[in-house]
Each structure stands twice: as structure tokens, then as C-alpha cells.
Design a protein around this motif. Structure first.
Motif, short mmCIF file in Angstrom:
data_model
loop_
_atom_site.label_atom_id
_atom_site.label_comp_id
_atom_site.label_asym_id
_atom_site.label_seq_id
_atom_site.Cartn_x
_atom_site.Cartn_y
_atom_site.Cartn_z
N ASP A 21 66.71 41.43 110.57
CA ASP A 21 67.33 40.54 109.60
C ASP A 21 68.48 41.35 108.99
OD1 ASP A 21 68.03 39.20 107.25
OD2 ASP A 21 65.98 38.73 106.69
N GLY A 22 69.70 41.15 109.52
CA GLY A 22 70.83 42.01 109.19
C GLY A 22 71.10 42.17 107.70
N ALA A 23 71.16 41.05 106.98
CA ALA A 23 71.46 41.09 105.54
C ALA A 23 70.36 41.82 104.77
CB ALA A 23 71.64 39.68 105.00
N TYR A 46 70.40 39.65 113.57
CA TYR A 46 70.74 38.32 113.04
C TYR A 46 71.62 38.44 111.81
CZ TYR A 46 66.85 37.00 116.02
OH TYR A 46 66.03 36.82 117.09
N THR A 47 72.73 37.70 111.81
CA THR A 47 73.56 37.67 110.61
C THR A 47 74.41 36.40 110.59
OG1 THR A 47 75.09 38.94 109.22
CG2 THR A 47 75.56 38.93 111.58
N ALA A 48 74.68 35.92 109.40
CA ALA A 48 75.60 34.78 109.23
C ALA A 48 77.01 35.32 109.01
CB ALA A 48 75.16 33.93 108.05
N VAL A 108 73.02 39.97 119.68
CA VAL A 108 73.48 39.56 118.36
C VAL A 108 73.42 38.03 118.24
CG1 VAL A 108 75.41 39.58 116.73
CG2 VAL A 108 74.97 41.58 118.16
N VAL A 109 72.78 37.57 117.17
CA VAL A 109 72.67 36.13 116.93
C VAL A 109 73.37 35.83 115.60
CG1 VAL A 109 71.09 34.17 116.68
CG2 VAL A 109 70.43 36.13 118.11
N THR A 110 74.40 34.99 115.67
CA THR A 110 75.16 34.67 114.45
C THR A 110 75.25 33.15 114.28
OG1 THR A 110 77.31 34.59 115.56
CG2 THR A 110 76.61 36.73 114.71
N LYS A 111 75.57 32.76 113.08
CA LYS A 111 75.95 31.36 112.83
C LYS A 111 76.89 31.36 111.63
CE LYS A 111 72.16 29.72 109.87
NZ LYS A 111 70.97 28.86 109.81
N PRO A 112 77.72 30.33 111.50
CA PRO A 112 78.64 30.30 110.37
C PRO A 112 77.90 30.05 109.05
CG PRO A 112 79.03 28.43 111.85
CD PRO A 112 77.89 29.21 112.42
N THR A 113 78.41 30.67 107.99
CA THR A 113 77.86 30.39 106.67
C THR A 113 78.30 28.99 106.24
OG1 THR A 113 79.80 31.41 105.66
CG2 THR A 113 77.83 32.80 105.87
N VAL A 169 77.39 30.13 98.73
CA VAL A 169 77.50 30.37 100.17
C VAL A 169 76.10 30.58 100.72
CG1 VAL A 169 78.43 31.87 101.98
CG2 VAL A 169 79.78 31.40 99.93
N LYS A 170 75.76 29.82 101.76
CA LYS A 170 74.43 29.92 102.34
C LYS A 170 74.54 30.40 103.78
CE LYS A 170 70.37 27.05 103.23
NZ LYS A 170 69.84 25.70 103.30
#
Length: 201
Positions: A13-15, A49-51, A75-80, A92-93
Motif C-alpha cells: 500500500d504505497g501511501a 499500489y498508488t493513486a 505497479v497498480v495505479t488509478k487516477p485520484t 482528493v480521494k
């Protein structure tokens, strides 16, 4: 805690990991982190994982994401998502919990040991579900901050708890290396490079 014959998968969990390392005042060397867990057994996968904020031309985390992508991490990302709360405040979520949980459940069929880098108590039921499949789960976070970064219910549910402090000497970046790299980059860019990059790695 680890058996050399085990198939291992890391879920970061990157954050959450970044916040824990920052609270402990050290930077993680992600190459060393891979080597550390490769020495524990057969490391099948390492997920990060990071947004990411789409509206930023340059995000300080993008160089890290690119590096991880080329150096053994999935790496798994998605937009905030941006929204305004009832009081009109901009929020910001960027929660990656569902993506992480889905991958853990998929991969749990093929590994012996899941290592979760997060202190988020929401993952307690995920850990329990993986254990019901007969898999071991270790959780990496820290109790060494005030307040602790790990939720008590998650720590109790895990088969093993690894305090990030105990890994610091093996996965932490050498502070002198950071100063050297920062100086090199400033020289190369005429001193205008956004030094935030280092804080995210």
C-alpha cells in the motif's frame, strides 16, 4: 517466520508505507526491499499500489512509479478523484484498497505466504479470508510512532507482524547516497529540479 521453500507475494500500500517510513525518518530503497524478501523464499510477485493525480503535469511520484515498473514490481495505479464536501472544501480521494484486496485473493491461490505492507485496519477481514485458505500472512508497518501506524485489529489478525524499524538497516536508503544524488541532479538541471522526487521514493 519465513521458510526458504515458500512462495511469497508482496502487496505494498504505497501511501501507507510512505507515511510509515516518513514518520520513522528514513527513505526506502525499493531495490534493497526486493533483495530482502528474495532472500526469504521464492518471491513470485511484488505489487505496488498508488493513486496518481491526472491533472498534474509532473507528479513527484512518477519517477518512482517508472523505476518500480522496470525493476521487478507490478505497479497498480488509478487516477485520484476530486470532490467537494458538504462544507465546500476540496477533497482528493485515491483509495486503492479494493484493487489490493482483489489481487491478494487472486494470488493467494498460488502462494504460501502473503506479505502486506500496510497498517490499515480495513484489511483485517482480508487477512482473515487469506488465512482461511491456509496461507500465512505477515503484515509490515510500525508500532514505533505516536500514535502507532498499525491498527491493533490488523496486527492481532496477522500470523506475523514485522515492524518497519527492524527492516530499516536492510531496506533503508543510505542518507549520504541521497545527498549525493540530489546534488548530482541539481547540477545536471541547473539547480531547478523539483527535489520532491526523493521524498517519494
Amino acid at each position: 517466520m519465513f521458510d526458504a521453500r515458500e512462495k511469497i507475494a508482496l502487496f505494498i500500500d504505497g501511501a501507507n508505507l510512505y507515511a510509515a517510513a516518513k514518520a520513522l525518518a528514513f527513505d526506502i530503497d525499493y531495490k534493497k526491499l526486493l533483495v530482502e524478501f528474495q532472500s526469504k523464499g521464492y518471491l513470485m510477485r511484488a505489487y505496488y499500489y498508488t493513486a496518481l493525480s491526472e491533472d498534474q503535469e509532473y507528479s513527484s511520484i512518477r519517477p518512482l512509479i517508472d523505476w518500480l515498473d522496470y525493476n521487478g514490481y507490478t505497479v497498480v495505479t488509478k487516477p485520484t478523484k476530486e470532490f467537494f464536501d458538504a462544507a465546500g472544501r476540496r477533497k482528493v480521494k485515491g483509495n486503492m484498497d479494493i484493487e489490493l484486496a482483489v489481487h491478494v485473493m487472486e494470488v493467494a491461490e498460488h502462494v504460501d505466504h502473503v506479505v502486506l505492507f500496510s497498517g490499515d485496519g480495513d484489511f483485517r477481514s482480508l487477512v482473515e479470508a487469506v488465512q482461511r485458505k491456509g496461507r500465512k500472512v505477515s503484515v509490515v508497518s510500525t508500532l514505533s510512532t505516536q500514535p502507532p501506524m498499525i491498527a491493533d485489529e490488523l496486527r492481532r489478525q496477522a500470523d506475523h507482524f514485522i515492524d518497519l524499524v527492524s527492516l530499516q538497516n536492510r531496506i533503508g536508503r543510505d542518507p549520504s547516497e541521497r545527498a549525493h544524488r540530489s546534488a548530482e541532479r541539481q547540477h545536471a538541471s541547473g539547480g531547478n529540479f523539483d527535489d520532491e522526487f526523493d521524498d517519494e521514493i
